[in-house]
Design an enzyme around this catalytic site. Structure first.
Site, mmCIF file in Angstrom:
data_model
loop_
_atom_site.group_PDB
_atom_site.id
_atom_site.type_symbol
_atom_site.label_atom_id
_atom_site.label_comp_id
_atom_site.label_asym_id
_atom_site.label_seq_id
_atom_site.Cartn_x
_atom_site.Cartn_y
_atom_site.Cartn_z
ATOM 1 C CD GLN A 149 -2.174 1.293 2.928
ATOM 2 O OE1 GLN A 149 -1.468 0.854 3.825
ATOM 3 N NE2 GLN A 149 -3.308 1.902 3.173
ATOM 4 N N GLY A 150 0.887 1.982 -1.100
ATOM 5 C CA GLY A 150 1.736 3.171 -1.199
ATOM 6 C C GLY A 150 0.948 4.442 -0.941
ATOM 7 C CB SER A 168 2.461 6.676 4.797
ATOM 8 O OG SER A 168 1.360 6.137 5.448
ATOM 9 C CB SER A 191 3.371 -3.130 5.522
ATOM 10 O OG SER A 191 3.092 -2.206 6.518
ATOM 11 C CD GLU A 240 -14.978 -9.553 8.961
ATOM 12 O OE1 GLU A 240 -15.246 -8.963 10.030
ATOM 13 O OE2 GLU A 240 -13.878 -9.980 8.693
HETATM 14 C C1 FAD Z 1 1.967 -1.319 11.589
HETATM 15 C C2 FAD Z 1 1.872 -0.210 10.570
HETATM 16 C C3 FAD Z 1 1.837 -0.525 9.215
HETATM 17 C C4 FAD Z 1 1.757 0.496 8.269
HETATM 18 N N1 FAD Z 1 1.748 0.148 6.942
HETATM 19 C C5 FAD Z 1 1.620 1.104 6.010
HETATM 20 C C6 FAD Z 1 1.577 0.758 4.627
HETATM 21 O O1 FAD Z 1 1.688 -0.420 4.260
HETATM 22 N N2 FAD Z 1 1.441 1.738 3.718
HETATM 23 C C7 FAD Z 1 1.308 3.043 4.079
HETATM 24 O O2 FAD Z 1 1.125 3.868 3.186
HETATM 25 N N3 FAD Z 1 1.381 3.426 5.384
HETATM 26 C C8 FAD Z 1 1.535 2.484 6.356
HETATM 27 N N4 FAD Z 1 1.613 2.837 7.688
HETATM 28 C C9 FAD Z 1 1.695 4.234 8.006
HETATM 29 C C10 FAD Z 1 0.503 4.775 8.716
HETATM 30 O O3 FAD Z 1 -0.609 4.815 7.902
HETATM 31 C C11 FAD Z 1 0.923 6.138 9.255
HETATM 32 O O4 FAD Z 1 1.894 5.856 10.232
HETATM 33 C C12 FAD Z 1 -0.194 6.874 9.825
HETATM 34 O O5 FAD Z 1 -0.975 7.399 8.795
HETATM 35 C C13 FAD Z 1 0.313 8.002 10.747
HETATM 36 O O6 FAD Z 1 1.208 8.840 10.077
HETATM 37 P P1 FAD Z 1 2.624 9.245 10.694
HETATM 38 O O7 FAD Z 1 3.318 7.997 11.157
HETATM 39 O O8 FAD Z 1 3.332 10.122 9.716
HETATM 40 O O9 FAD Z 1 2.295 10.061 12.004
HETATM 41 P P2 FAD Z 1 1.800 11.613 12.157
HETATM 42 O O10 FAD Z 1 0.725 11.842 11.165
HETATM 43 O O11 FAD Z 1 3.057 12.428 11.994
HETATM 44 O O12 FAD Z 1 1.290 11.607 13.587
HETATM 45 C C14 FAD Z 1 2.170 11.616 14.726
HETATM 46 C C15 FAD Z 1 1.347 11.904 15.973
HETATM 47 O O13 FAD Z 1 0.694 13.192 15.857
HETATM 48 C C16 FAD Z 1 -0.708 13.047 16.059
HETATM 49 N N5 FAD Z 1 -1.411 13.981 15.168
HETATM 50 C C17 FAD Z 1 -1.316 14.042 13.832
HETATM 51 N N6 FAD Z 1 -2.084 15.042 13.354
HETATM 52 C C18 FAD Z 1 -2.659 15.627 14.416
HETATM 53 C C19 FAD Z 1 -3.574 16.726 14.565
HETATM 54 N N7 FAD Z 1 -4.017 17.434 13.517
HETATM 55 N N8 FAD Z 1 -3.973 17.042 15.799
HETATM 56 C C20 FAD Z 1 -3.506 16.348 16.879
HETATM 57 N N9 FAD Z 1 -2.665 15.309 16.802
HETATM 58 C C21 FAD Z 1 -2.235 14.950 15.576
HETATM 59 C C22 FAD Z 1 -1.037 11.622 15.704
HETATM 60 O O14 FAD Z 1 -2.203 11.171 16.387
HETATM 61 C C23 FAD Z 1 0.211 10.891 16.208
HETATM 62 O O15 FAD Z 1 0.133 10.627 17.589
HETATM 63 C C24 FAD Z 1 1.707 1.848 8.664
HETATM 64 C C25 FAD Z 1 1.749 2.154 10.030
HETATM 65 C C26 FAD Z 1 1.834 1.155 10.966
HETATM 66 C C27 FAD Z 1 1.890 1.530 12.421
#
Ligand code: FAD
Length: 348
Positions: free
Chosen positions: A130-131, A133, A165, A248
């Site tokens: 999944q591309g 993030s 992932s 589901e």
């Molecule tokens: C196990 C796992 C698998 C994953 N696999 C994939 C994948 O295959 N493909 C993919 O594309 N992505 C994947 N991800 C990424 C995931 O979708 C992102 O980590 C997620 O969208 C959060 O983005 P970030 O890590 O940049 O955190 P951020 O968006 O930077 O958030 C960091 C912190 O800030 C808080 N925050 C953010 N915005 C706000 C706001 N406006 N107000 C208050 N608090 C806020 C959040 O709640 C969090 O605590 C995966 C993540 C995990 C944990």
């Protein structure tokens, strides 16, 4: 709603449970206790082998239409399957292939895309990543900047994805790219299917603290994607990303997984002695275990309600509840881990 299973469903549950136990007899040592192991080469081999065995029985996508490799099974049966596999910790189907891109193509893909991609997923032959993030687009995904520029009958994609992932095992990637930079946020994005062997794709591992390799960074440098690999209309990719609600996604397997962990924790508490009594005799610990048990049961009820709503065709309602279930299951796992750590003390 009626929570009781019909006799036929009860028989099915037993069949799923029995096969789940059999599958787990082949689990390599370390599978159940080490996430690092699950993502090792040996762990991945077991995952793939298990998917193939489930696919041979036709169970991997039982709820899909027959023409694409499914069995047209009711959603409630899929929930029973998810619960049985979740409880026994069976890798019961790749969440990204079976759980995300499959349902998206079923809902919105062209007939050619369905024919090309769904049967190989049903046979556990291909894997997807999944591309979505990016380094500066996570929770706020709509600010992603990877570009897809239309040149004749293809898009030329440039940008970087992160946390991808399983990209290192994936055959295909579904991604979001900005195809109209004039449009703001969720408008101007397109949903593209990209063959991971395409020239210009570079995958770099992002290893976890404990050494596991699940995540990756994926770089796109002038990657050519045929226009027929776009799902839905150009610049309408955001709507496509929200299309998976009809299948589901109740979180039933997560709740069953925590139930299994709680059963294991209770068994340990019955064995471990502390000041001449077992941990299970301690009223404070009993109280915490009972609290967890109630919370798991509440989660399970929520999962059943989602499947019930889906079967009645209340997809929007089910989608809202599925988001609630996802948050609830994530927080419940954290509460479980926290309590287990308190119970075991330094040993944990
Ligand atoms: C196990 C796992 C698998 C994953 N696999 C994939 C994948 O295959 N493909 C993919 O594309 N992505 C994947 N991800 C990424 C995931 O979708 C992102 O980590 C997620 O969208 C959060 O983005 P970030 O890590 O940049 O955190 P951020 O968006 O930077 O958030 C960091 C912190 O800030 C808080 N925050 C953010 N915005 C706000 C706001 N406006 N107000 C208050 N608090 C806020 C959040 O709640 C969090 O605590 C995966 C993540 C995990 C944990």
């Amino acid at each position: 709603m009626d929570f009781k299973l019909t006799p036929e469903q009860e028989a099915l549950r037993k069949e799923f449970e029995g096969y789940a136990e059999e599958l787990m007899k082949d689990a390599p040592p370390g599978w159940e206790t080490s996430m690092e192991f699950q993502y090792s080469d040996e762990g991945w081999e077991f995952t793939k082998r298990t998917h193939e065995r489930l696919a041979e029985k036709g169970w991997l996508v039982r709820h899909w239409p027959r023409e694409y490799g499914g069995m047209n099974a009711p959603i409630v049966e899929q929930l029973i399957y998810s619960e049985a596999m979740g409880y026994h910790r069976v890798p019961a189907g790749d969440i990204i292939s079976v759980g995300m891109i499959g349902p998206t193509l079923l809902a919105i893909g062209s007939e050619e895309q369905k024919q090309e991609h769904l049967p190989p997923i049903a046979r556990a032959e291909i894997y997807w990543c999944q591309g979505w993030s990016e380094p500066n687009a996570g929770s706020d995904l709509a600010c992603l900047v990877t570009r897809g520029v239309r040149v004749g009958d293809k898009y030329v994609v440039n940008g970087q994805k992160t946390w991808t992932s399983n990209a290192h095992h994936a055959d295909w990637c579904f991604m979001l790219a900005r195809t109209n930079p004039e449009e703001k946020r969720s408008r101007g994005l397109s949903f593209l299917l990209v063959d991971m062997k395409t020239h210009g794709i570079t995958i770099r591992p992002l290893c976890g603290m404990e050494g596991s390799h699940l995540f990756n960074e994926v770089y796109f440098d002038d990657v050519h994607v045929p226009v027929e690999n776009r799902v839905g209309e150009e610049n309408d990719g955001w709507r496509v990303t929200r299309a998976t609600m009809n299948f589901e996604r109740s979180g039933a397997n997560s709740f069953a997984g925590v139930r299994r962990s709680l059963d294991d924790l209770i068994a340990a508490c019955r064995e471990i002695e502390w000041y001449d009594k077992t941990l299970a005799d301690n009223p404070l610990i009993r109280h915490r275990l009972a609290q967890l048990s109630m919370e798991i049961e509440a989660g399970r009820a929520l999962a059943h309600r989602i499947a019930w709503s889906q079967e009645k065709g209340e997809f929007l309602q089910a989608a809202h509840l599925a988001s609630a279930s996802k948050v609830y299951a994530s927080e419940l796992s954290q509460r479980f881990s926290s309590i287990a750590c308190q119970v075991f003390g330094l040993y944990s």
